[in-house]
Write a protein that holds these residues in place. Structure first.
Motif, PDB file in Angstrom:
ATOM      1  N   LEU A  38       7.041  11.045   1.740  1.00  0.00           N
ATOM      2  CA  LEU A  38       5.950  11.666   1.002  1.00  0.00           C
ATOM      3  C   LEU A  38       4.621  11.105   1.479  1.00  0.00           C
ATOM      4  N   SER A  39       3.617  11.967   1.531  1.00  0.00           N
ATOM      5  CA  SER A  39       2.301  11.530   1.989  1.00  0.00           C
ATOM      6  C   SER A  39       1.704  10.485   1.067  1.00  0.00           C
ATOM      7  N   THR A  40       2.063  10.530  -0.195  1.00  0.00           N
ATOM      8  CA  THR A  40       1.673   9.497  -1.149  1.00  0.00           C
ATOM      9  C   THR A  40       2.859   9.264  -2.068  1.00  0.00           C
ATOM     10  N   ARG A  41       3.195   7.997  -2.307  1.00  0.00           N
ATOM     11  CA  ARG A  41       4.482   7.661  -2.904  1.00  0.00           C
ATOM     12  C   ARG A  41       4.358   7.185  -4.345  1.00  0.00           C
ATOM     13  N   LEU A  42       5.417   7.479  -5.104  1.00  0.00           N
ATOM     14  CA  LEU A  42       5.514   7.034  -6.483  1.00  0.00           C
ATOM     15  C   LEU A  42       5.960   5.579  -6.512  1.00  0.00           C
ATOM     16  N   PHE A  43       5.378   4.798  -7.431  1.00  0.00           N
ATOM     17  CA  PHE A  43       5.695   3.378  -7.549  1.00  0.00           C
ATOM     18  C   PHE A  43       6.933   3.175  -8.406  1.00  0.00           C
ATOM     19  N   SER A  44       7.873   2.349  -7.898  1.00  0.00           N
ATOM     20  CA  SER A  44       9.098   2.037  -8.645  1.00  0.00           C
ATOM     21  C   SER A  44       9.419   0.556  -8.474  1.00  0.00           C
ATOM     22  N   ASP A  45       8.593  -0.276  -9.070  1.00  0.00           N
ATOM     23  CA  ASP A  45       8.805  -1.734  -9.040  1.00  0.00           C
ATOM     24  C   ASP A  45       8.972  -2.273  -7.621  1.00  0.00           C
ATOM     25  N   TYR A  46       8.194  -1.730  -6.690  1.00  0.00           N
ATOM     26  CA  TYR A  46       8.163  -2.175  -5.294  1.00  0.00           C
ATOM     27  C   TYR A  46       9.467  -1.915  -4.541  1.00  0.00           C
ATOM     28  N   ALA A  47      10.325  -1.069  -5.078  1.00  0.00           N
ATOM     29  CA  ALA A  47      11.551  -0.708  -4.366  1.00  0.00           C
ATOM     30  C   ALA A  47      11.215   0.210  -3.197  1.00  0.00           C
ATOM     31  N   HIS A  48      11.979   0.071  -2.121  1.00  0.00           N
ATOM     32  CA  HIS A  48      11.910   1.026  -1.017  1.00  0.00           C
ATOM     33  C   HIS A  48      12.794   2.221  -1.367  1.00  0.00           C
ATOM     34  N   LYS A  49      12.512   3.365  -0.734  1.00  0.00           N
ATOM     35  CA  LYS A  49      13.282   4.565  -1.035  1.00  0.00           C
ATOM     36  C   LYS A  49      13.593   5.335   0.248  1.00  0.00           C
TER      37      LYS A  49
ATOM     38  N   TRP B 148      -2.816   7.752  -1.250  1.00  0.00           N
ATOM     39  CA  TRP B 148      -3.672   6.905  -2.091  1.00  0.00           C
ATOM     40  C   TRP B 148      -3.933   5.538  -1.443  1.00  0.00           C
ATOM     41  N   GLU B 149      -3.126   5.157  -0.455  1.00  0.00           N
ATOM     42  CA  GLU B 149      -3.319   3.872   0.218  1.00  0.00           C
ATOM     43  C   GLU B 149      -4.307   3.950   1.378  1.00  0.00           C
ATOM     44  N   ASP B 150      -4.785   5.142   1.700  1.00  0.00           N
ATOM     45  CA  ASP B 150      -5.717   5.328   2.812  1.00  0.00           C
ATOM     46  C   ASP B 150      -7.131   4.997   2.343  1.00  0.00           C
ATOM     47  N   THR B 151      -7.585   3.813   2.671  1.00  0.00           N
ATOM     48  CA  THR B 151      -8.890   3.353   2.180  1.00  0.00           C
ATOM     49  C   THR B 151     -10.062   4.053   2.863  1.00  0.00           C
ATOM     50  N   SER B 152      -9.776   4.854   3.891  1.00  0.00           N
ATOM     51  CA  SER B 152     -10.862   5.606   4.518  1.00  0.00           C
ATOM     52  C   SER B 152     -11.270   6.811   3.673  1.00  0.00           C
ATOM     53  N   LEU B 153     -10.452   7.158   2.691  1.00  0.00           N
ATOM     54  CA  LEU B 153     -10.746   8.284   1.817  1.00  0.00           C
ATOM     55  C   LEU B 153     -11.589   7.819   0.635  1.00  0.00           C
ATOM     56  N   GLY B 154     -12.226   8.767  -0.022  1.00  0.00           N
ATOM     57  CA  GLY B 154     -13.041   8.443  -1.183  1.00  0.00           C
ATOM     58  C   GLY B 154     -12.199   7.958  -2.348  1.00  0.00           C
ATOM     59  N   LEU B 155     -12.828   7.215  -3.249  1.00  0.00           N
ATOM     60  CA  LEU B 155     -12.145   6.645  -4.400  1.00  0.00           C
ATOM     61  C   LEU B 155     -11.512   7.721  -5.271  1.00  0.00           C
ATOM     62  N   GLU B 156     -12.223   8.816  -5.517  1.00  0.00           N
ATOM     63  CA  GLU B 156     -11.693   9.857  -6.390  1.00  0.00           C
ATOM     64  C   GLU B 156     -10.455  10.511  -5.793  1.00  0.00           C
TER      65      GLU B 156
ATOM     66  N   LEU C 198       3.826  -4.153 -13.738  1.00  0.00           N
ATOM     67  CA  LEU C 198       2.602  -3.436 -13.384  1.00  0.00           C
ATOM     68  C   LEU C 198       2.481  -3.318 -11.866  1.00  0.00           C
ATOM     69  N   HIS C 199       1.955  -2.201 -11.449  1.00  0.00           N
ATOM     70  CA  HIS C 199       1.678  -1.992 -10.034  1.00  0.00           C
ATOM     71  C   HIS C 199       0.252  -2.470  -9.782  1.00  0.00           C
ATOM     72  N   GLU C 200       0.126  -3.673  -9.289  1.00  0.00           N
ATOM     73  CA  GLU C 200      -1.193  -4.286  -9.186  1.00  0.00           C
ATOM     74  C   GLU C 200      -2.158  -3.452  -8.361  1.00  0.00           C
ATOM     75  N   GLU C 201      -1.711  -2.962  -7.209  1.00  0.00           N
ATOM     76  CA  GLU C 201      -2.599  -2.198  -6.337  1.00  0.00           C
ATOM     77  C   GLU C 201      -2.980  -0.866  -6.971  1.00  0.00           C
ATOM     78  N   GLY C 202      -2.003  -0.209  -7.603  1.00  0.00           N
ATOM     79  CA  GLY C 202      -2.293   1.071  -8.246  1.00  0.00           C
ATOM     80  C   GLY C 202      -3.204   0.908  -9.451  1.00  0.00           C
ATOM     81  N   VAL C 203      -2.947  -0.098 -10.260  1.00  0.00           N
ATOM     82  CA  VAL C 203      -3.787  -0.348 -11.429  1.00  0.00           C
ATOM     83  C   VAL C 203      -5.212  -0.651 -10.995  1.00  0.00           C
ATOM     84  N   SER C 204      -5.368  -1.464  -9.966  1.00  0.00           N
ATOM     85  CA  SER C 204      -6.710  -1.795  -9.473  1.00  0.00           C
ATOM     86  C   SER C 204      -7.446  -0.539  -9.024  1.00  0.00           C
ATOM     87  N   LEU C 205      -6.748   0.358  -8.334  1.00  0.00           N
ATOM     88  CA  LEU C 205      -7.357   1.608  -7.883  1.00  0.00           C
ATOM     89  C   LEU C 205      -7.823   2.444  -9.069  1.00  0.00           C
TER      90      LEU C 205
END
Length: 415
Positions: free
Chosen positions: A152-163, A324-332, A400-407
């Motif tokens: 997926l181009s952007t992934r759902l968080f599941s306690d840091y599990a790989h899928k 959502w991990e692509d920091t070159s994109l805008g925050l929104e 908590l997903h630290e990176e997602g929550v921070s975003l």
């Protein structure tokens, strides 16, 4: 006189050889050994015989066997059907020509072939291995040739599990383009997602711990859900409806040891997220979430090239859900993409939270219609804790997903 004596001896020897009734013409070995009609448990072997005789020894076995230890057949034609073979197995075959009982050829050059793979079974069998989703050792997670591995181009968080994500279509069937959302899946489509942790993210040779495989199968026009829990030996998984808690410990990319009590969802929990208007549904494989490059190739184009997707000729006409991990994109854009994949399956028309919340978090929903601004305080409070039945998401994570929550905090605070 001496020369004449030598000539006499040579002539006598030559005459004697030419009249030796015991001389036997060499029996030449078989050539052009080939296999046709290769199925899961059988194959047809043919060869050429330059001697044009009518008796042959055929010896075969799993690739690497020693001559004399394999299965031997006697045939009177240059073809033989091998039966009772094992699927997905490479075999070696040798042919020996019998010119007569005292005159056998050398063995042919070894010929190797591999039997076909069993098709994926779109049924909820007791054991995951019975679905034929994987080739070889099931714990290696090597997808069957009949399954398409996607991301997926952007992934759902599941306690840091790989899928690992797979789609298996029934033989000869295709998905049909139906806009940027889900394609139309044919009946007997199987979608699987396997969750695992690498034991050491700094040293992948340390292996992994596979936890569960979630399966959706489209049966008679409706999706049905099932979940398989992997055993400790990582040799198979059994169907499970009640859910379970599995302690997991791993070393993260920073070399720090991490531990959680991973929660395998029950059937009810699965349906909570995988439902819309009270009908089961996938979450991830929308075309606009598949529309990006993996290993240098666009996934939609690969599906088209593999005759798995019809009705679409140009993937560039399909929108793309941002990463959502692509920091070159805008925050929104990043925050809305994160909300889409992690939250929108419930916070959408027909979703589980349709009536409890006015939030509409699909990426395509205009900001003015999303109610994000009106609910900003609630969003901030609920994404930053994991109190049961209050923290968000309601199920599917235990930390908590630290990176997602921070975003999301940065995004909400920017409004």
């Amino acid at each position: 006189m001496k020369k004449l004596s030598y000539l006499f001896v040579f002539a006598f020897a030559l005459f004697s050889c030419n009249n030796d009734d015991d001389l036997i013409a060499a029996c030449e070995k078989a050539t052009n050994v080939t296999a046709t009609n290769i199925l899961t448990t059988s194959a047809t072997i043919t060869w050429n015989d330059p001697n044009n005789v009518a008796s042959y020894f055929i010896e075969y076995g799993v690739s690497g066997f020693s001559l004399g230890s394999g299965t031997t057949l006697i045939e009177s034609t240059t073809t033989v059907d091998l039966q009772n073979l094992s699927p997905e197995t490479t075999y070696d075959v040798y042919v020996q020509v019998v010119c007569n009982t005292d005159n056998l050829s050398m063995y042919s050059d070894v010929y190797s072939f591999t039997t076909a793979t069993l098709p994926v079974i779109p049924e909820f069998k007791p054991n995951l291995s019975e679905l034929n989703l994987f080739s070889g050792n099931i714990g290696d997670l090597n997808p069957s040739p009949y399954a398409f591995e996607y991301d997926l181009s952007t992934r759902l968080f599941s306690d840091y599990a790989h899928k690992q994500r797979l789609i298996a279509l029934p033989e000869g069937e295709k998905m049909t383009y139906n806009g940027d959302g889900f394609p139309l899946f044919p009946d007997n489509t199987l979608i699987a997602k396997t969750f695992y942790y690498n034991n050491d993210e700094t040293d992948l040779s340390q292996g992994r711990h596979i936890i569960e495989t979630r399966v959706l199968i489209k049966i008679n026009g409706s999706w049905e859900l099932g979940n398989y829990k992997w055993n400790e030996s990582q040799t198979d998984a059994t169907i499970d409806t009640a859910g379970a808690v599995v302690p997991v410990t791993w070393v993260d990319t920073e070399g720090e040891s991490q531990s959680i009590n991973y929660e395998i969802p029950s059937s009810t929990d699965c349906f909570t997220c995988h439902s819309n208007n009270s009908e089961a549904t996938p979450i991830g494989p929308r075309l606009r979430t598949l529309n990006f490059n993996v290993n240098g190739s666009n996934q939609l184009q690969t599906l088209i090239d593999n005759n798995m997707l019809e009705g679409l000729t140009d993937p560039t006409t399909v929108s793309v859900l941002p990463n959502w991990e692509d920091t070159s994109l805008g925050l929104e854009r990043r925050a809305r993409a994160y909300m889409d994949v992690n939250c929108a399956h419930c916070h959408i028309e027909g979703g589980f939270c349709e009536l409890q919340s006015g939030l509409r978090l699909s990426y395509e929903t205009a900001f003015e219609e999303s109610n994000i601004s009106q609910s900003s305080g609630s969003i901030l409070a609920r994404i930053q804790n994991n109190i049961p039945q209050y923290g968000m998401p309601l199920i599917g994570t235990t930390i908590l997903h630290e990176e997602g929550v921070s975003l999301l905090v940065d995004y909400i605070n920017s409004l």
